[in-house]
Design a protein around this motif. Structure first.
Motif, PDB file in Angstrom:
ATOM      1  N   GLU A 327       0.825  -1.215   0.000  1.00  0.00           N
ATOM      2  CA  GLU A 327       0.000   0.000   0.000  1.00  0.00           C
ATOM      3  C   GLU A 327       0.856   1.262   0.000  1.00  0.00           C
ATOM      4  O   GLU A 327       0.596   2.193  -0.755  1.00  0.00           O
ATOM      5  N   SER A 328       1.899   1.279   0.837  1.00  0.00           N
ATOM      6  CA  SER A 328       2.739   2.479   0.868  1.00  0.00           C
ATOM      7  C   SER A 328       3.477   2.659  -0.451  1.00  0.00           C
ATOM      8  O   SER A 328       3.638   3.778  -0.951  1.00  0.00           O
ATOM      9  N   GLY A 329       3.904   1.547  -1.063  1.00  0.00           N
ATOM     10  CA  GLY A 329       4.590   1.623  -2.347  1.00  0.00           C
ATOM     11  C   GLY A 329       3.682   2.151  -3.448  1.00  0.00           C
ATOM     12  O   GLY A 329       4.094   2.988  -4.261  1.00  0.00           O
ATOM     13  N   LEU A 330       2.426   1.699  -3.461  1.00  0.00           N
ATOM     14  CA  LEU A 330       1.484   2.172  -4.481  1.00  0.00           C
ATOM     15  C   LEU A 330       1.196   3.663  -4.311  1.00  0.00           C
ATOM     16  O   LEU A 330       1.076   4.403  -5.294  1.00  0.00           O
ATOM     17  N   VAL A 331       1.076   4.108  -3.068  1.00  0.00           N
ATOM     18  CA  VAL A 331       0.826   5.533  -2.813  1.00  0.00           C
ATOM     19  C   VAL A 331       1.995   6.377  -3.312  1.00  0.00           C
ATOM     20  O   VAL A 331       1.810   7.421  -3.952  1.00  0.00           O
ATOM     21  N   HIS A 332       3.229   5.930  -3.019  1.00  0.00           N
ATOM     22  CA  HIS A 332       4.414   6.661  -3.491  1.00  0.00           C
ATOM     23  C   HIS A 332       4.437   6.738  -5.017  1.00  0.00           C
ATOM     24  O   HIS A 332       4.774   7.787  -5.590  1.00  0.00           O
ATOM     25  N   LEU A 333       4.075   5.656  -5.693  1.00  0.00           N
ATOM     26  CA  LEU A 333       4.071   5.651  -7.150  1.00  0.00           C
ATOM     27  C   LEU A 333       2.977   6.566  -7.698  1.00  0.00           C
ATOM     28  O   LEU A 333       3.170   7.234  -8.722  1.00  0.00           O
ATOM     29  N   CYS A 334       1.840   6.594  -7.016  1.00  0.00           N
ATOM     30  CA  CYS A 334       0.759   7.487  -7.445  1.00  0.00           C
ATOM     31  C   CYS A 334       1.183   8.954  -7.332  1.00  0.00           C
ATOM     32  O   CYS A 334       0.855   9.779  -8.195  1.00  0.00           O
ATOM     33  N   GLU A 335       1.902   9.278  -6.266  1.00  0.00           N
ATOM     34  CA  GLU A 335       2.379  10.655  -6.105  1.00  0.00           C
ATOM     35  C   GLU A 335       3.402  11.003  -7.188  1.00  0.00           C
ATOM     36  O   GLU A 335       3.427  12.122  -7.711  1.00  0.00           O
ATOM     37  N   PHE A 336       4.236  10.020  -7.533  1.00  0.00           N
ATOM     38  CA  PHE A 336       5.252  10.269  -8.560  1.00  0.00           C
ATOM     39  C   PHE A 336       4.633  10.445  -9.944  1.00  0.00           C
ATOM     40  O   PHE A 336       5.054  11.305 -10.721  1.00  0.00           O
ATOM     41  N   ILE A 337       3.612   9.660 -10.239  1.00  0.00           N
ATOM     42  CA  ILE A 337       3.035   9.686 -11.586  1.00  0.00           C
ATOM     43  C   ILE A 337       2.374  11.030 -11.893  1.00  0.00           C
ATOM     44  O   ILE A 337       2.193  11.395 -13.058  1.00  0.00           O
ATOM     45  N   GLY A 357      -3.914  -2.544  -7.272  1.00  0.00           N
ATOM     46  CA  GLY A 357      -4.825  -1.612  -6.605  1.00  0.00           C
ATOM     47  C   GLY A 357      -6.099  -2.249  -6.084  1.00  0.00           C
ATOM     48  O   GLY A 357      -6.494  -2.028  -4.925  1.00  0.00           O
ATOM     49  N   PRO A 358      -6.790  -3.086  -6.898  1.00  0.00           N
ATOM     50  CA  PRO A 358      -8.032  -3.713  -6.413  1.00  0.00           C
ATOM     51  C   PRO A 358      -7.829  -4.658  -5.228  1.00  0.00           C
ATOM     52  O   PRO A 358      -8.795  -5.009  -4.547  1.00  0.00           O
ATOM     53  N   LYS A 359      -6.602  -5.073  -4.974  1.00  0.00           N
ATOM     54  CA  LYS A 359      -6.341  -6.024  -3.886  1.00  0.00           C
ATOM     55  C   LYS A 359      -6.026  -5.320  -2.563  1.00  0.00           C
ATOM     56  O   LYS A 359      -5.812  -5.986  -1.548  1.00  0.00           O
ATOM     57  N   THR A 360      -5.989  -3.977  -2.547  1.00  0.00           N
ATOM     58  CA  THR A 360      -5.659  -3.239  -1.321  1.00  0.00           C
ATOM     59  C   THR A 360      -6.901  -3.037  -0.460  1.00  0.00           C
ATOM     60  O   THR A 360      -8.030  -3.307  -0.881  1.00  0.00           O
ATOM     61  N   SER A 361      -6.684  -2.526   0.760  1.00  0.00           N
ATOM     62  CA  SER A 361      -7.809  -2.342   1.695  1.00  0.00           C
ATOM     63  C   SER A 361      -8.743  -1.212   1.276  1.00  0.00           C
ATOM     64  O   SER A 361      -9.928  -1.209   1.602  1.00  0.00           O
ATOM     65  N   ASP A 362      -8.230  -0.203   0.546  1.00  0.00           N
ATOM     66  CA  ASP A 362      -9.063   0.918   0.106  1.00  0.00           C
ATOM     67  C   ASP A 362      -8.784   1.203  -1.371  1.00  0.00           C
ATOM     68  O   ASP A 362      -8.112   2.178  -1.730  1.00  0.00           O
ATOM     69  N   PRO A 363      -9.310   0.360  -2.257  1.00  0.00           N
ATOM     70  CA  PRO A 363      -8.979   0.513  -3.678  1.00  0.00           C
ATOM     71  C   PRO A 363      -9.541   1.784  -4.312  1.00  0.00           C
ATOM     72  O   PRO A 363      -8.990   2.273  -5.306  1.00  0.00           O
ATOM     73  N   SER A 364     -10.609   2.340  -3.755  1.00  0.00           N
ATOM     74  CA  SER A 364     -11.257   3.486  -4.406  1.00  0.00           C
ATOM     75  C   SER A 364     -10.342   4.723  -4.458  1.00  0.00           C
ATOM     76  O   SER A 364     -10.485   5.562  -5.330  1.00  0.00           O
ATOM     77  N   LYS A 365      -9.365   4.815  -3.525  1.00  0.00           N
ATOM     78  CA  LYS A 365      -8.533   6.030  -3.495  1.00  0.00           C
ATOM     79  C   LYS A 365      -7.592   6.105  -4.699  1.00  0.00           C
ATOM     80  O   LYS A 365      -7.098   7.178  -5.037  1.00  0.00           O
TER      81      LYS A 365
END
Length: 780
Positions: A327-337, A357-365
């Motif tokens: 989750e933290s890795g995906l958030v960092h990548l989203c900020e970078f993109i 993304g769909p496999k995380t606890s809060d996919p909608s974000k």
């Protein structure tokens, strides 16, 4: 020639160098006496010139240079440093193909007769080579010549000391006891005032840290002081070595030091640091937050594509290997993109978001980040974002209405690809029936090769009959190599067999199986052999630049093997007639010769083909060695007119041996979806075994050797290994003679002592084939 007898030594030295460069073998025999005298000349300039010329001549006229052994042996005892260095280099090259002679040379010289530091460095390398080729004494554990290397660690010359330390650290299966004195010497060099010594020491320690990190930990304090070294290469090596040898408690301190350091180095050094940080995170997964935050912070700094790609790849690997970091890795990548200027990286990140993304606890974000790319980016990124959105709607029913609304907004995009994708996904997500039908083909693993699907779609004619995916072939055909240039107009008139005979080359645009099958079917005696299963690559049976050039191709059938010998006469003054190859098959008991075909005439530089056919047991993996002799009638001819000048004589020429091996019965035939193909085979026919492969230099070479032995096709990119990989799993596919599919799961591992273990799992359509694959490995 005048200068070689000059009274001026410099003239003599230069004349020797020039003469040895421009003379051929015939003239060299005339001046050999002068060269031998020059080797032992009192003037070191003349002696070195002769020795260096000998090193060059050894490549073209080895027989002449080998006669200088006594003079070169005398030059090794010279008091001149450079002469001793060049003499030792030449003497080793003369004896390099004789392992016993090299061992004797090292034994005699390690007793103290070498004084030149340069020659001593060479001797250390030769000693290391002998140690690698000699087995360790299993009773005492002693290693031959180790005492000599250890003694060189105390040499007064820095270059000898460093060479000895490097040699000790690179010994196969080196123990901690053997490493300790070398590490101590390298530690002293870390505080040297000379940058070259610091660099050499830290680079060697960096390599040692890959296999023996605990042995290097005593040097950590010295290496930490090198982080601020003015030479950025030294600082980078120090950082990466510390990352390999550091413990969990030192991670935070190292990150603080690296943060200040990163802004001062070039991208190429930053990439090395990023890769080291990735390895550290995999080593201490509980520290992922600290390391992930560091990667995220440097990701937002200035840098080129390769540097940013290295960071993104590292984050992707950490997300895959450390579940808590997802989750933290995906958030960092989203900020970078949001600010990413590289299209390739944006599409890679969007692809990952669609999968994870769909496999995380809060996919909608993540949907907001993805849809922003649809609005703000170029067409390529927008298309990738549309696909990522669709995957959220496909996986999570609660998000499907929201995804449909966002996708419908893309109907008005000005790019065809974006609109087409949006339309397809909306129709797919809106209708449950369509969703069920297309779910796997759109978002899952496609079980047909893309090349086959493309060819089928291109040949499909639109009609009332819909396109049927089940008609597409699942067989992945290996690519055939063809010549890059089309034949010139002169070659166009050559017959088909002549084209194939020229060094085994094929006409442009023609595949190997079709070419050989057409050639062989033109010979009536081969028509009853059935379908050609496999043709090998050409195997050279003569050395380059010999009187006659011959290579062989092995054609394998179900019950027969045909040897095709491509022969070329390279002597303009000769015409060869009735050229045949006589084969001794006494070392191939399963083979019985049934037919041979000779070449009627072989003029100068016009290739011809001879054939010999053998019968073998049907479907059996028969192996054997064949001794070959080229027999022919020689006629002397006038090169200008081509007319015979005499009746000629019978002659023969010994060729290299030719072997039929197990891989000759296996064709590389890949599969597009290995998992599905594996599960489709009967588990009852699976055979699993483990093998110890002994000490090996690295996994890459071991893997290539195993694949070569099996002759199978690596699938799904599993033929790529990291240079420092400690384990690897590869998927191999092929077809055994008799059109029997065979799949292999190959797992390799290497320990700190470089002992390699292998696990081989084989499934085939026939149990005997699974057993045969294991038998191939057992007998290799």
């Amino acid at each position: 020639m005048k200068d070689m007898n000059s009274k001026t030594d410099l003239y003599r030295a230069n004349s020797i160098r020039v003469l040895c460069r421009i003379t051929d073998g015939g003239l060299l025999g005339q001046i050999e006496r002068y060269l031998k005298q020059a080797v032992v000349d009192k003037n070191p300039v003349v002696s070195s010139a002769a020795l260096v010329s000998g090193i060059h001549l050894l490549q073209t006229n080895p027989d002449i240079v080998k006669r200088w052994s006594n003079e070169v042996q005398e030059a090794v005892q010279s008091k001149a440093s450079l002469v001793q260095f060049h003499a030792l280099a030449l003497l080793h090259q003369i004896r390099q193909n004789d392992r016993l002679a090299v061992s004797k040379l090292v034994t005699s010289l390690t007793r103290g007769s070498v004084r030149s530091p340069l020659a001593q460095c060479l001797l250390i390398r030769y000693t290391s080579q002998v140690i690698k080729e000699s087995a360790t004494n299993t009773q005492t554990g002693d290693r031959p010549f180790y005492d000599y290397l250890e003694g060189c660690l105390r040499h007064k010359t820095d270059m000898v000391t460093l060479e000895a330390a490097r040699a000790v650290t690179e010994l196969s299966g080196v123990t901690s006891r053997e490493l300790t004195p070398a590490i101590t010497v390298l530690q002293l060099f870390l505080s040297s005032s000379k940058p070259v010594l610091r660099f050499a020491a830290v680079r060697t320690l960096n390599k040692v840290a890959m296999t023996h990190p605990l042995a290097v930990t005593n040097c950590n304090i010295d290496m930490e002081s090198l982080i601020s070294d003015q030479n950025r290469s030294i600082a980078t090596l120090a950082i990466t070595t510390l990352l390999k040898t550091g413990n969990e408690s030192s991670v935070d301190r190292l990150m603080k030091q690296i943060t200040n350091f990163m802004s001062d180095i070039a991208d190429e050094f930053k990439i090395v640091v990023v890769e080291a940080i990735r390895s550290l995170c995999l080593k201490f997964p509980q520290k992922y937050r600290t390391l992930m935050n560091f990667l995220s912070s440097i990701l937002r700094e200035e840098g080129g594509f390769d540097y940013k790609k290295a960071i993104v790849d590292s984050i992707l690997i950490l997300i895959k290997e450390i579940p808590d970091a997802k989750e933290s890795g995906l958030v960092h990548l989203c900020e970078f993109i949001e600010d990413c200027e590289f299209t390739y990286l944006s599409t890679q990140i969007l692809h990952l978001l669609g999968l994870e993304g769909p496999k995380t606890s809060d996919p909608s974000k993540y949907i907001r980040y993805i849809y922003n790319r649809v609005i703000l980016e170029n067409a390529t990124v927008r298309a990738s974002a549309v696909t990522a959105l669709a995957k959220f709607g496909l996986t999570i029913d609660a998000l499907r209405p929201r995804v449909l609304v966002l996708l419908r907004r893309c109907f008005y995009d000005n790019d065809d690809e974006v609109r087409d994708r949006a339309t397809l996904y909306v129709e797919t997500l809106a209708e449950d029936d369509i969703l069920k039908q297309l779910k796997n083909s759109l978002f899952g693993d496609l079980d047909v090769p893309l090349a086959n699907l493309e060819a089928s779609l291109q040949s499909y004619n639109a009609s009332e009959i819909p396109f049927d995916l089940s008609t597409v072939s699942r067989e992945l055909k290996p690519e055939q190599s063809v010549e890059k240039k089309a034949p010139t107009s002169k070659k166009a008139g050559k017959d088909f067999g002549t084209m194939v005979a020229t060094n085994g080359a094929l006409p442009s645009g023609t595949s190997a199986p079709d070419t050989y099958e057409k050639l062989l079917s033109s010979i009536p005696e081969f028509l009853g052999f059935g379908k050609l299963f496999k043709s090998s690559a050409p195997v050279e049976l003569t050395e380059a630049e010999t009187e006659y050039s011959v290579n062989a191709i092995k054609h394998v059938y179900l019950r027969h093997v045909i040897f095709q010998f491509n022969c070329t006469n390279t002597i303009a003054e000769q015409l060869l007639e009735k050229v045949s190859v006589v084969i001794d098959s006494s070392d191939a008991e399963d083979f019985e010769e049934v037919f041979s075909k000779h070449v009627e005439s072989l003029p100068y530089n016009v290739p011809g083909q001879a054939f010999v056919a053998f019968r073998k047991p049907e479907g059996v993996c028969s192996v054997g060695k064949f001794s070959n002799t080229l027999k022919f009638h020689v006629n002397e001819v006038d090169p200008t007119t081509g007319e015979k000048e005499d009746e000629g004589y019978e002659d023969e020429y010994q060729l290299e041996d030719l072997e039929v091996t197990a891989p000759d019965y296996i064709v590389k035939v890949g599969v597009s979806n290995f998992k599905n193909a594996w599960e489709a085979l009967d588990p009852e026919f699976e055979r699993v075994n483990e093998y110890g492969l002994g000490v090996r230099e690295n996994l890459q070479d071991t893997f290539q050797a195993v694949v070569t032995i099996l002759g199978m096709q690596p699938c799904e990119g599993t033929d790529v290994l990291a240079s420092n990989a400690r384990s690897h799993t590869s998927l191999l596919a092929g077809e055994f003679i008799g059109d029997i599919q065979v799949l292999v799961r190959l797992s390799l591992g290497i320990d700190a002592q470089k002992q390699v273990a292998m696990k081989l799992a084989v499934r085939a359509e026939d149990q005997s084939v699974s057993d045969a694959i294991h038998e191939i490995i057992a007998n290799a």
